[in-house]
Design a protein around this motif. Structure first.
Motif, PDB file in Angstrom:
ATOM      1  N   LYS A  69       0.987  -1.045  -0.027  1.00  0.00           N
ATOM      2  CA  LYS A  69      -0.388   0.072   0.020  1.00  0.00           C
ATOM      3  C   LYS A  69       0.671   1.202  -0.458  1.00  0.00           C
ATOM      4  N   THR A  73       1.115   1.282  -4.733  1.00  0.00           N
ATOM      5  CA  THR A  73      -0.422   1.482  -4.810  1.00  0.00           C
ATOM      6  C   THR A  73      -0.422   2.940  -5.178  1.00  0.00           C
ATOM      7  N   TYR A  76      -3.471   4.787  -3.494  1.00  0.00           N
ATOM      8  CA  TYR A  76      -3.173   5.098  -1.731  1.00  0.00           C
ATOM      9  C   TYR A  76      -2.225   6.022  -1.325  1.00  0.00           C
TER      10      TYR A  76
END
Length: 212
Positions: A69, A73, A76
């Protein structure tokens, strides 16, 4: 904080082993534990962050998920995007927390820990890139209030970071605050000497009175 870096909180590298993470956690948890800092809300907040960081980084699955994350990502990162306004929000929260605390019970290390979290390298870089002068000034004002109960030796570290955000007007204010803190420290040393001298004089007076 909008975007916590658990590695910074525990003071370890991203490649740290479980044993390194555990050792750092134990050291910090002992230092900031509420039992060692009764009534100190800043130490309590710091302790909770340390526990949270350890719970994530000490668990292989949670640590892997955190890495994914945090570092890979895009969504995120967008959700956790830091802005001058988010840094100001953190500074104001910390100011309010300190204002509600007993200045005589504040753990100086914990207070420095929290301020350095607000003024971490990433946040300073963003604030300098955005050049939001008005917001930077509000951040400086909030953190100067936060630093009022802080000892000079700790404030000196904060001063260097605050100076990175300053313009001509705020630089003068920061220098004045720095000098006032330095003066308070010097007077604090003198107060101890004066107290000792007075105590010795009183002892001598009592001694001579008893001799009469």
């Amino acid at each position: 904080m909008p975007s916590k870096d658990y590695y910074i909180i525990l003071g370890v590298k991203t490649t740290a082993s479980f044993d390194e993470i555990k050792r750092s956690y134990r050291r910090l948890a002992f230092k900031y534990h509420p039992d060692k800092n009764p009534g100190d809300t800043i130490a309590e907040v710091t302790f909770r962050e340390i526990v949270e960081a350890y719970e994530i980084l000490s668990d292989a699955k949670k640590r892997e998920d955190y890495h994914y994350k945090r570092f890979y990502t895009y969504n995120y990162k967008e959700a956790e995007r830091i802005t001058p306004h988010s840094v100001l929000k953190d500074a104001l929260k910390l100011q309010q927390l300190v204002e509600r605390s007993d200045p005589f019970r504040l753990n100086q290390d914990a207070l420095l820990f929290q301020i350095e979290d607000v003024l971490n390298e990433n946040n300073l870089s963003i604030l300098n890139e955005e050049k939001a002068v008005a917001i930077n000034e509000q951040i400086i004002n909030a953190l100067l209030i936060t630093c009022k109960p802080m000892h000079f030796s700790f404030y000196a570290k904060v001063h260097e970071r605050l100076m990175q955000l300053s313009d001509r007007n705020t630089k003068q204010k920061l220098n004045q605050f720095h000098k006032a803190k330095q003066k308070d420290q010097s007077w604090g040393k003198y107060k101890i000497v004066v107290a000792i001298v007075i105590a010795l004089i009183m002892c001598l007076i009592i001694f001579f009175i008893n001799k009469l």
